[in-house]
Scaffold this motif. Structure first.
Motif: not given
Lengths: 163, 134
Positions: A15-20, B32-34
């Motif tokens: 339902t939710i995503a983030v990237s780095g 690293n994404a948390t």
């Protein structure tokens, strides 16, 4: 290839995503994600990002190629992190916009059920795709809170490694 | 961009119970994404993050102190993005106690009581903060 269970999670449950990313000085940067889709090779993920969250994105990827994507199902807390290498930049296609709409629907329902926020606020919170980052998945880690958090699920960790 | 000084309007966002995001980077350059349950306001130039079980984040900031933290304000349709630097950890004291209580409350509310155990409060200095809304 991404295991079938995780493909199903990406397609139907997240339902939710983030990237780095990180720059040449090892400074990390966050990029909110508008949607995601897996390419037919089941190894490459298309990750849509709005322009507002693209600071340092392309310069970092062109410098070192490292990309991390974390996808969570709000409510169950089931979470996976995908780490891999930048393959290329694309313009959003109709399929990317459709993936964005699916994510937006699931997110708005989840924040309504879990946090009691009106669904229209949830829909507005997920910005539309401006660009698509394609990356090849190298490793997948379980990040669901609990004893197994941090375990690599793809490729599987060797049980007797180090003995 | 506001250089390293947290505005008062950010406090209620930290107290909203909406999860936040932390991105770190290992010494060998892997990001690293948390997603984390809570960011604690300490003062105008510091925040604290909970050390529970997101071990890669904990390892990363101890070998490369740079981190990026993003807060979510769904009601205002705004994100706050902070560049921060890990300074030290505390395992007791008023900030630790406040975080321990808050995390237990979040865990109970989300059906995960007993899983969210606070081991330490990790303190970070805020280098910059920016508000993203459109």
């Amino acid at each position: 290839m991404i295991p079938g269970k995780i493909l199903n999670f990406l397609e139907n449950l997240g339902t939710i995503a983030v990237s780095g990313t990180r720059d040449a000085n090892l400074r990390p940067h966050v990029h909110y994600v508008s949607g995601w889709d897996v390419e037919p090779d089941k190894q490459t993920i298309r990750c849509s990002i709005h322009q507002a969250y693209s600071d340092h994105l392309l310069s970092s990827l062109e410098e070192n190629g490292q990309f991390a994507l974390t996808v969570e199902q709000i409510g169950s807390h089931e979470t996976y992190q995908f780490k891999g290498s930048y393959v290329g930049l694309d313009q959003p296609t109709s399929a990317d916009f459709a993936a964005h709409e699916r994510m937006r629907d699931r997110f708005s329902k989840a924040v309504n059920q879990v946090f009691g926020l009106p669904a229209d606020l949830g829909r507005a919170y997920i910005s539309g795709p401006s660009l698509v980052i394609r990356f090849s998945v190298r490793e997948i880690f379980l990040q669901t809170p609990g004893p197994g958090a941090g375990q690599r699920v793809f490729p599987p960790e060797e049980r007797n490694a180090g003995r | 961009m506001q250089e390293g000084k947290l505005p008062d309007e950010i406090k209620p966002v930290m107290e909203s119970g909406i999860p936040a995001i932390v991105v770190t980077c290992s010494a060998d350059g892997i990001p690293n994404a948390t997603i984390i349950s809570h960011v604690q306001y300490v003062d105008q130039t510091h925040i604290a993050l909970s050390f529970q079980f997101f071990n890669k984040t904990i390892r990363n900031v101890r070998e490369n102190s740079n981190a990026c933290v993003a807060l979510n304000d769904v009601v205002a349709n705004t994100k706050w993005v902070m560049d921060v630097q890990y300074e030290h950890s505390e395992t007791d004291g008023p900030i630790f106690d406040e975080m321990d209580m808050r995390i237990e409350a979040i865990a109970s509310a989300s059906g995960m009581a007993g899983i969210f155990k606070l081991r330490a409060a990790d303190f970070y200095v805020v280098r910059s903060v920016r508000k993203v809304s459109f």
